[in-house]
Enzyme design. Sequence first.
Site, mmCIF file in Angstrom:
data_model
loop_
_atom_site.group_PDB
_atom_site.id
_atom_site.type_symbol
_atom_site.label_atom_id
_atom_site.label_comp_id
_atom_site.label_asym_id
_atom_site.label_seq_id
_atom_site.Cartn_x
_atom_site.Cartn_y
_atom_site.Cartn_z
ATOM 1 N N ARG A 19 64.168 -3.099 107.360
ATOM 2 C CA ARG A 19 64.827 -4.573 106.700
ATOM 3 C C ARG A 19 63.738 -5.262 106.092
ATOM 4 N NH1 ARG A 19 67.702 -8.979 110.322
ATOM 5 N NH2 ARG A 19 67.762 -10.704 109.078
ATOM 6 N N ASN B 198 76.314 -4.092 109.057
ATOM 7 C CA ASN B 198 76.123 -4.501 107.690
ATOM 8 C C ASN B 198 75.615 -3.368 106.597
ATOM 9 O OD1 ASN B 198 76.736 -7.360 107.660
ATOM 10 N ND2 ASN B 198 74.944 -7.821 108.766
ATOM 11 N N CYS C 267 82.739 -9.936 111.437
ATOM 12 C CA CYS C 267 81.544 -10.837 111.071
ATOM 13 C C CYS C 267 81.826 -12.005 111.901
ATOM 14 C CB CYS C 267 81.726 -11.097 109.593
ATOM 15 S SG CYS C 267 80.113 -12.090 109.079
ATOM 16 N N HIS D 31 80.445 -12.056 103.639
ATOM 17 C CA HIS D 31 79.439 -12.592 103.325
ATOM 18 C C HIS D 31 79.643 -13.270 101.851
ATOM 19 C CE1 HIS D 31 76.436 -10.863 106.123
ATOM 20 N NE2 HIS D 31 77.307 -11.321 106.999
ATOM 21 N N TYR E 17 76.048 -17.482 102.720
ATOM 22 C CA TYR E 17 75.504 -16.564 101.860
ATOM 23 C C TYR E 17 75.710 -16.994 100.190
ATOM 24 C CZ TYR E 17 74.792 -13.568 105.939
ATOM 25 O OH TYR E 17 74.205 -13.224 107.053
#
Length: 429
Positions: free
Chosen positions: A93, A147, A167, A197, A251
């Site tokens: 990440r 995700n 989500c 998102h 987002y």
Amino acid sequence: MSSLKLAIVGGGSTYTPELVDGFARLRDTLPIGELVLVDPAADRLELIGGLARRIFAKQGHGATVTTTSDVGAGVAGADAVLLQLRVGGQAARDQDETWPLECGCVGQETTGAGGLAKALRTVPVVLDIAEKVRRANPDAWIVDFTNPVGIVTRALQNAGHRAVGLCNVAIGFQRRFAGHLGVAPELIRLDHVGLNHLTWERGVTLLDAPGATTGREVLPELLGGFGKEIAADLLLPQRVIERLGVVPSYYLRYFYQHDAVVAELKAKGSRAAEVAAIERQLLELYADPALDTKPELLGKRGGAFYSEAAVQLIAALLGTGGGTSVQVVNARNAGVLPFLPDDAVIEVPAAVDAAGVRPLPQRPVEPLYAGLIAAVTAYEHLALDAALHGGRDRVFDALLAHPLVGQIELADQLTDRLLAHNREHLAWA
């Protein structure tokens, strides 16, 4: 009512105690008899499993908690399997959030080039797990938290799995709007539309009663009375929200203020480093044999209200939630948004019960939102193709199609960096 067996693949996550807390509190809605935590990290499993048992015991819940690194054994006989994976961990990440910035692009784990990297690492692993679930129990529901939820859920559904994505953006808005209005969350219903998102709240209904089909529109009231607070939560200019008359998801910052966000991210460093530090502290707390509640620090880990959303969804799917309910999920489009392919995965309210998930009809989506939804859907199609079949050209195509990239030189640079940072996770690279 018979008790259920649930399995969490990725059960060694520091986030799992949030789910366990929800399972314990909401036992009447979702009567769990056995919870299996599946994870290859044996040391973390031991810590999380011990805390899960103490949380259940503290709340007088009789469920057993077992742990295993064997996916097939863990999901055998499960009524529902929850997927919450991070292939490559926080280290991967951190890379997703770092190398795109070198090219002047947003570095983020679900959006843009970083999101594509995560999809490429994740889809093959999830599909392998799903095949093991199908062999162990073909009737089990797979609930995907992993995700990028839209791409991963699309992969699962295209492969014929009984899967739905979840989500916490929608339930977060529901809770915040209810708080602003001083009403119970169950009285708030969202006109929530888009992709995972990439969503907008086009309306907010204050229901006459929980579960009612009638109510009044209160979005203008929310924007008029709480616009400043809503804009601050989203880190978006209040004037833009007032101009649009909708509430975009957080987002949308990455699209509406891309260059400003890039500058911000370069200055502050990656979210992954912050989360990794929180995780280290959480694991120290979890090791305390006296701890029998989820610690307050867990709230900083992210994923607020996931446990409530998960319980509502799983209870409806397994028939323990009292009939059909309307919930925002990630589900197959199947003509609901006519400008998208049928196999696209959209995030909209759906009727959910033991018969499955049925997205509700949607009024026409305004061009300002439909254009971006269509563009990102095309990117997701290409991203899934790259995840399934590999190849530099497919990665390049997906990046070129992404609205946050869209330039040949930039797509080339990002492709090279993506492959360089992810070779150990990509069998074809």
